[in-house]
Scaffold this motif. Structure first.
Motif, PDB file in Angstrom:
ATOM      1  N   UNK A 230      42.164  27.817  28.414  1.00  0.00           N
ATOM      2  CA  UNK A 230      40.886  28.518  28.492  1.00  0.00           C
ATOM      3  C   UNK A 230      40.135  28.081  29.735  1.00  0.00           C
ATOM      4  N   UNK A 231      39.492  29.053  30.401  1.00  0.00           N
ATOM      5  CA  UNK A 231      38.716  28.715  31.584  1.00  0.00           C
ATOM      6  C   UNK A 231      37.795  29.837  31.983  1.00  0.00           C
ATOM      7  N   UNK A 232      37.168  29.678  33.151  1.00  0.00           N
ATOM      8  CA  UNK A 232      36.229  30.616  33.769  1.00  0.00           C
ATOM      9  C   UNK A 232      34.834  30.541  33.173  1.00  0.00           C
ATOM     10  N   UNK A 233      34.674  29.953  32.018  1.00  0.00           N
ATOM     11  CA  UNK A 233      33.378  29.724  31.384  1.00  0.00           C
ATOM     12  C   UNK A 233      33.605  28.687  30.288  1.00  0.00           C
ATOM     13  N   UNK A 234      32.546  27.981  29.868  1.00  0.00           N
ATOM     14  CA  UNK A 234      32.720  26.977  28.805  1.00  0.00           C
ATOM     15  C   UNK A 234      33.189  27.615  27.507  1.00  0.00           C
ATOM     16  N   UNK A 235      34.136  26.974  26.854  1.00  0.00           N
ATOM     17  CA  UNK A 235      34.616  27.442  25.558  1.00  0.00           C
ATOM     18  C   UNK A 235      33.726  26.859  24.468  1.00  0.00           C
ATOM     19  N   UNK A 236      33.033  27.689  23.687  1.00  0.00           N
ATOM     20  CA  UNK A 236      32.183  27.146  22.624  1.00  0.00           C
ATOM     21  C   UNK A 236      32.977  26.265  21.663  1.00  0.00           C
ATOM     22  N   UNK A 272      42.932  16.590  23.953  1.00  0.00           N
ATOM     23  CA  UNK A 272      42.111  17.768  24.235  1.00  0.00           C
ATOM     24  C   UNK A 272      40.827  17.632  23.442  1.00  0.00           C
ATOM     25  N   UNK A 273      39.701  17.629  24.144  1.00  0.00           N
ATOM     26  CA  UNK A 273      38.413  17.391  23.504  1.00  0.00           C
ATOM     27  C   UNK A 273      37.544  18.635  23.571  1.00  0.00           C
ATOM     28  N   UNK A 274      36.999  19.015  22.449  1.00  0.00           N
ATOM     29  CA  UNK A 274      36.068  20.143  22.420  1.00  0.00           C
ATOM     30  C   UNK A 274      34.867  19.838  23.295  1.00  0.00           C
ATOM     31  N   UNK A 275      34.457  20.815  24.093  1.00  0.00           N
ATOM     32  CA  UNK A 275      33.290  20.648  24.951  1.00  0.00           C
ATOM     33  C   UNK A 275      33.546  19.892  26.231  1.00  0.00           C
ATOM     34  N   UNK A 276      34.797  19.508  26.497  1.00  0.00           N
ATOM     35  CA  UNK A 276      35.155  18.756  27.697  1.00  0.00           C
ATOM     36  C   UNK A 276      36.298  19.460  28.428  1.00  0.00           C
ATOM     37  N   UNK A 277      36.400  19.208  29.741  1.00  0.00           N
ATOM     38  CA  UNK A 277      37.408  19.905  30.548  1.00  0.00           C
ATOM     39  C   UNK A 277      38.451  18.971  31.157  1.00  0.00           C
ATOM     40  N   UNK A 362      21.872  23.165  28.855  1.00  0.00           N
ATOM     41  CA  UNK A 362      21.835  24.387  28.048  1.00  0.00           C
ATOM     42  C   UNK A 362      23.050  24.502  27.142  1.00  0.00           C
ATOM     43  N   UNK A 363      24.206  24.059  27.621  1.00  0.00           N
ATOM     44  CA  UNK A 363      25.435  24.186  26.841  1.00  0.00           C
ATOM     45  C   UNK A 363      25.391  23.443  25.524  1.00  0.00           C
ATOM     46  N   UNK A 364      24.737  22.277  25.498  1.00  0.00           N
ATOM     47  CA  UNK A 364      24.643  21.510  24.259  1.00  0.00           C
ATOM     48  C   UNK A 364      23.831  22.265  23.216  1.00  0.00           C
ATOM     49  N   UNK A 365      22.763  22.904  23.656  1.00  0.00           N
ATOM     50  CA  UNK A 365      21.928  23.676  22.731  1.00  0.00           C
ATOM     51  C   UNK A 365      22.671  24.922  22.266  1.00  0.00           C
ATOM     52  N   UNK A 366      23.406  25.558  23.192  1.00  0.00           N
ATOM     53  CA  UNK A 366      24.198  26.733  22.816  1.00  0.00           C
ATOM     54  C   UNK A 366      25.243  26.387  21.766  1.00  0.00           C
ATOM     55  N   UNK A 367      25.924  25.258  21.961  1.00  0.00           N
ATOM     56  CA  UNK A 367      26.936  24.838  20.980  1.00  0.00           C
ATOM     57  C   UNK A 367      26.299  24.574  19.620  1.00  0.00           C
ATOM     58  N   UNK A 368      25.109  23.990  19.617  1.00  0.00           N
ATOM     59  CA  UNK A 368      24.426  23.722  18.350  1.00  0.00           C
ATOM     60  C   UNK A 368      24.064  25.028  17.646  1.00  0.00           C
ATOM     61  N   UNK A 369      23.590  26.001  18.396  1.00  0.00           N
ATOM     62  CA  UNK A 369      23.262  27.296  17.800  1.00  0.00           C
ATOM     63  C   UNK A 369      24.500  27.972  17.221  1.00  0.00           C
TER      64      UNK A 369
END
Length: 443
Positions: A230-236, A272-277, A362-369
């Motif tokens: 997965x790439x090109x944008x953060x994977x939720x 492989x860690x969620x939220x990390x690249x 912003x990504x941390x808040x998006x993941x929480x939502x």
């Protein structure tokens, strides 16, 4: 391999090397058609190709690379103004992307320092700029990814991504032609097409993986694959976890941009860690600096991400390459742990929110939502606020919930200062062709 598209020149295999829209070409057939294109454009300064998701595009771009003529892929859905700007700015001659002739006269390999591609950026801060990428940078990045992903000629790569970006074109087409794996382009990246292709290696953007998770039968069929990238944008994070549950394996995430190609990735044989690249690929260095440009030590602090190495672009067409002591400023903000693992917070201009003295990603808040069961999509930005400087504002696609409920949900899961002050419930989020949310449009 001394040739950029080294595997293409091993033309003894008659099986399909590239397949799109139900039609296949062997390496020998592709080489013959591409050589004919190369002969027809030899000596030109630069050419442009209408980058439709077809074999014709693959042949035309391959031919330009064989000839050593820099090629500009034009998005097939580009509006009249964008198309005119790309052609005028590059000065490229538009060539026919429906080549049918065949030739056995294969040109000698061009100098690796020559430009290979000129890819136009999305133009979020003005008119799109041409990013000049050398043949050497392309080769260095593909070799690094082949090592990190254990990518071999035994693989069959499947994807349905556009052929005018790094993800779909450089990784998705030039990668197989260098490594020797087969390529199946599905036209569109639907769950059904991915499941039917029976690949070992799949590429997708977060929107693709989210849709696959919404089709459990097709998602489980991908469990036979060796690697899901997965790439090109953060994977939720919720999509990461759903993929792991449905396919039996966590996806590999990676990070890069047009100007740097892919610089950071998780490894096929590693964690492989969620939220990390992941960590830098071979030949690439990364670091974080603060607002004054001072390097930061590894740790939880958010900093501005800089990279250097063999994969960097030569510069913007007509403008050169901005850098500081060899380091290119990506414009992204991130954290780098003591173990070298990177977490991309987002663009410094849109995803680093400075609110009430706090720096919030912003990504941390998006993941929480997205952890709320009613939420399907979420985008978070900073909005001007007379007291806080910026307030956290969320745009959410959800059913059966309220603004107050979502604010309280985030406050319960994160620090209270990271909660959105305002939540807008919307029907959809504006995205570009690669699935990235266009936050400027939200503002």
């Amino acid at each position: 391999m001394s040739r950029l598209l080294g595997a293409l020149h091993h033309a003894d295999d008659q099986a399909d090397a590239v397949r799109a829209q139900g039609v296949g070409l062997s390496r020998q057939e592709l080489l013959g058609r591409a050589a004919a294109v190369a002969g027809g454009i030899a000596g030109r300064r630069m050419v442009a190709v209408e980058a439709t998701p077809t074999l014709d595009t693959v042949v035309a771009i391959t031919g330009a690379l064989l000839a050593g003529v820099p090629v500009v892929p034009i998005p097939p859905d580009a509006g009249e103004l964008e198309r005119a700007h790309i052609l005028r700015d590059s000065g490229a001659e538009l060539i026919d992307a429906v080549p049918r002739a065949v030739s056995t006269d294969v040109p000698a390999e061009p100098d690796p320092v020559r430009p290979g591609l000129v890819l136009y950026t999305s133009g979020t801060t003005g008119a799109p700029k041409g990013v000049v990428i050398s043949r050497a940078a392309l080769a260095a990045d593909l070799d690094a990814l082949a090592a990190v992903w254990q990518w071999t000629p035994d693989d069959t790569l499947v994807h349905g991504l556009p052929l005018f970006h790094v993800h779909g074109l450089v990784l998705g087409v030039l990668g197989p032609l260098r490594v020797g794996s087969r390529l199946v382009h599905t036209g569109k990246p639907t769950p059904q097409a991915y499941a039917a292709a029976a690949g070992t290696l799949y590429f997708g953007v977060p929107t693709v993986w989210s849709r696959i998770c919404a089709a459990p039968t097709e998602a489980r069929a991908l469990g036979r694959a060796r690697l899901l990238v997965s790439g090109s944008a953060p994977l939720p994070v919720p999509v990461f976890e759903q993929l792991r549950e449905l396919t039996g394996q966590a996806p590999v995430e990676r990070y890069g941009m047009t100007e740097t190609l892919i610089t950071v990735s998780a490894h096929a044989d590693g964690e492989r860690r969620a939220g990390h690249v992941g960590r830098p690929v071979p030949g690439v260095e990364t670091r974080l600096v603060d607002d004054t440009g001072t390097p930061l030590a590894p740790g939880p602090e958010i900093g501005h991400l800089q990279v250097r190495g063999a994969t960097l672009f030569d510069g913007y067409l007509h403008h050169g390459r901005p850098e500081r002591d060899g380091w290119f400023e990506t414009g992204d903000v991130a954290t780098i742990g003591a173990d070298g693992w990177h977490r991309i917070v987002g663009r410094a201009s849109t995803d680093l929110i400075k609110t009430g003295g706090y720096r919030v990603g912003a990504g941390e808040v998006e993941d929480a939502l997205l952890l709320h069961p009613a939420v399907r999509e979420a985008a978070v930005v900073g909005s001007p606020h007379p007291d806080l400087g910026e307030q956290i504002t969320a745009y959410v696609v959800a059913d059966g919930t309220t603004e107050r409920e979502l604010i309280d949900f985030v406050a319960a899961g994160l620090s209270v200062h990271k909660r959105p002050r305002v939540v807008h419930l919307v029907d959809g989020l504006p995205r570009n062709a690669m699935g990235k949310v266009q936050k400027a449009a939200l503002r």
